[in-house]
Design a protein around this motif. Structure first.
Motif, mmCIF file in Angstrom:
data_model
loop_
_atom_site.group_PDB
_atom_site.id
_atom_site.type_symbol
_atom_site.label_atom_id
_atom_site.label_comp_id
_atom_site.label_asym_id
_atom_site.label_seq_id
_atom_site.Cartn_x
_atom_site.Cartn_y
_atom_site.Cartn_z
ATOM 1 N N PRO A 217 -6.373 -7.940 5.509
ATOM 2 C CA PRO A 217 -5.636 -7.178 6.467
ATOM 3 C C PRO A 217 -5.167 -5.616 6.071
ATOM 4 O O PRO A 217 -4.970 -4.810 7.130
ATOM 5 N N LEU A 218 -5.612 -5.285 5.089
ATOM 6 C CA LEU A 218 -5.465 -3.781 4.467
ATOM 7 C C LEU A 218 -6.451 -2.871 5.071
ATOM 8 O O LEU A 218 -6.466 -1.679 5.092
ATOM 9 N N LEU A 224 -6.123 3.358 9.450
ATOM 10 C CA LEU A 224 -5.023 4.420 9.525
ATOM 11 C C LEU A 224 -5.098 5.622 9.008
ATOM 12 O O LEU A 224 -5.066 6.962 9.408
ATOM 13 N N PHE A 225 -5.415 5.457 7.479
ATOM 14 C CA PHE A 225 -5.362 6.459 6.523
ATOM 15 C C PHE A 225 -6.419 7.284 6.795
ATOM 16 O O PHE A 225 -6.329 8.473 6.762
ATOM 17 N N ASN A 330 -15.781 2.969 -1.488
ATOM 18 C CA ASN A 330 -16.064 2.244 -2.873
ATOM 19 C C ASN A 330 -15.252 1.041 -2.614
ATOM 20 O O ASN A 330 -15.412 -0.029 -3.266
ATOM 21 N N ILE A 331 -13.944 0.788 -2.125
ATOM 22 C CA ILE A 331 -13.073 -0.199 -2.127
ATOM 23 C C ILE A 331 -13.286 -1.327 -0.981
ATOM 24 O O ILE A 331 -12.919 -2.143 -1.127
ATOM 25 N N LEU A 332 -14.264 -0.605 -0.142
ATOM 26 C CA LEU A 332 -14.583 -1.755 0.968
ATOM 27 C C LEU A 332 -15.176 -2.777 0.723
ATOM 28 O O LEU A 332 -14.886 -3.999 1.191
ATOM 29 N N LEU A 396 4.552 5.269 -0.964
ATOM 30 C CA LEU A 396 4.350 3.845 -0.605
ATOM 31 C C LEU A 396 3.331 3.211 -1.273
ATOM 32 O O LEU A 396 3.549 1.885 -1.673
ATOM 33 N N ILE A 397 2.169 3.799 -1.805
ATOM 34 C CA ILE A 397 1.116 2.976 -2.689
ATOM 35 C C ILE A 397 1.894 2.816 -4.050
ATOM 36 O O ILE A 397 1.888 1.664 -4.544
#
Length: 416
Positions: A217-218, A224-225, A330-332, A396-397
């Motif tokens: 879900p991230l 949005l980012f 790279n995080i996908l 937030l992170i």
């Protein structure tokens, strides 16, 4: 693979990405176009961002067209580059705003036809470290192409007027010819073939140490980012020429130089990404990118009539943007199984392009919220909000990471 190893052939593969960001080549001409066509600030900004609207659709349509008509990656790339050249040149010969806007939509269709294929074709012909290196250079070629087309367009603007600035798109035909000559012919792979190849691979989540079996879900938060940072980046690029003219006078034509230097900084940001991630990890790199992006926004947003401060903001913004962009891709692999990577990559590409397209509207809203006019020094106002948003996201992170660690720690002790 041997026939793809020569330097000329590698340059031909990379050349496909040279024009893919050339929609922004006309940014330095926006004040002159606005005056000549007697349009509003958002309308003239849409000439830069409207191609991104078409890209969103054709990124999805392109693989479908390939399957329907059995077109290889090489030939869909050639068709896309040709369309970029034809559509890009139209505004050089017309004075009607709506005709120009329609031609910019067609320009975006050309980009969308071959954007993802320019990435995937490298993966077909190269392996291992060489593939990674080629993909890095492909990203750099986007920025180099942006800088070169912007510089050429700016020189044409200075010496021959705003119509001539669009002649830069004639370069697309040279790129297409070089690409067609040097890139080997490839056979068409269907989407199902690619999915079968990827389904045999597994990605291990660094958070759970388990194989990734479903979409996280991230991915919505990432979408949005990317919308936000693209609206920020494109908005600053679009508004810099108008702000520079407001400070230095209507005869000021040096904005192209500053935007080109910003793109050099962006290229350095992409080149530095691997080193930053190696030393600071994913989270540390995110914090560096967000803080630098916030600083760039505050310099631009609070610079007032001080052109040096405004220029510092525009020169800085490209570096963190190109640190964050490769990090996102790279995080996908940790966000979905390998068989779904093409789909979520297209999803994020749509987010980037929608952010670019929506930027003029979002910035106009921010102007109204702050009670600032859409002209003069008021053009810088939205970037105060963007700067605050970047710091909020970093916070937030930071707290989200510690809450997650706390959750894991308590879960291991049996408290959850």
């Amino acid at each position: 693979m041997e026939k793809s190893q020569t330097l000329a052939t590698k340059l031909a593969f990379l050349s496909a990405s040279f024009m893919v960001t050339s929609a922004y080549a006309i940014q330095s001409a926006l004040p002159q176009i606005k005056a000549a066509l007697n349009v509003t600030q958002p309308q003239v900004e849409y000439l830069v961002t409207t191609p991104s609207f078409a890209v969103m659709f054709f990124v999805v349509l392109s693989p479908l067209l390939q399957d329907w008509f059995h077109i290889s990656d090489k030939h869909i790339i050639m068709a896309g580059i040709t369309l970029v050249g034809i559509a890009g040149l139209v505004p050089a010969f017309v004075n009607n705003y709506w005709v120009i806007l329609a031609s910019r939509l067609a320009l975006g269709a050309g980009y969308g036809l071959y954007n993802s294929q320019a990435i995937s074709l490298i993966s077909v012909w190269y392996e291992g470290h060489e593939r990674t290196s080629m993909q890095g250079w492909r990203s750099a070629f986007e920025q180099i192409g942006n800088a070169c087309t912007l510089t050429i367009s700016s020189l044409l603007l200075i010496y021959a007027g705003w119509h001539a600035a669009f002649l830069v798109y004639g370069l697309a035909f040279a790129v297409m010819a070089f690409f067609a000559w040097r890139v080997p012919n490839d056979t068409h792979s269907t989407a199902s073939d690619k999915d079968d190849q990827q389904s045999s691979q597994e990605t291990i989540s660094p958070m759970t140490n388990q194989p990734v079996t479903k979409i996280s879900p991230l991915i919505i938060a990432i979408l949005l980012f990317v919308l936000l940072i693209k609206m920020d980046f494109i908005g600053m690029e679009d508004r810099f020429p108008g702000l520079a003219v407001a400070i230095n006078g209507a005869k000021f034509t040096g904005t192209g130089t500053y935007l080109s230097l910003m793109l050099i900084g962006a290229t350095l940001g992409g080149a530095s990404y691997g080193t930053l991630q190696k030393h600071f990890g994913y989270l540390g790199t995110i914090y560096i990118g967000l803080v630098l992006l916030a600083i760039a926004n505050f310099l631009f947003g609070f610079g007032g009539s001080n052109f040096a401060v405004i220029a510092a903001g525009i020169l800085l913004v490209g570096f963190p943007m190109q640190v964050l962009t490769p990090l996102i891709f790279n995080i996908l692999p940790f966000m979905a199984p390998m068989r779904l990577q093409t789909k979520i990559t297209s999803f994020i590409l749509i987010g980037f392009n929608f952010g670019a397209f929506f930027s003029p509207t979002a910035d106009a809203w921010f102007n109204r919220i702050l009670g600032q006019e859409l002209s003069g020094f008021g053009l810088a106002a939205p970037f105060r909000i963007y700067g605050v948003m970047m710091l909020v996201i970093a916070g937030l992170i930071f707290f989200g990471k510690h809450l997650y660690q706390l959750h894991i720690a308590y879960g291991q002790r049996g408290h959850w």
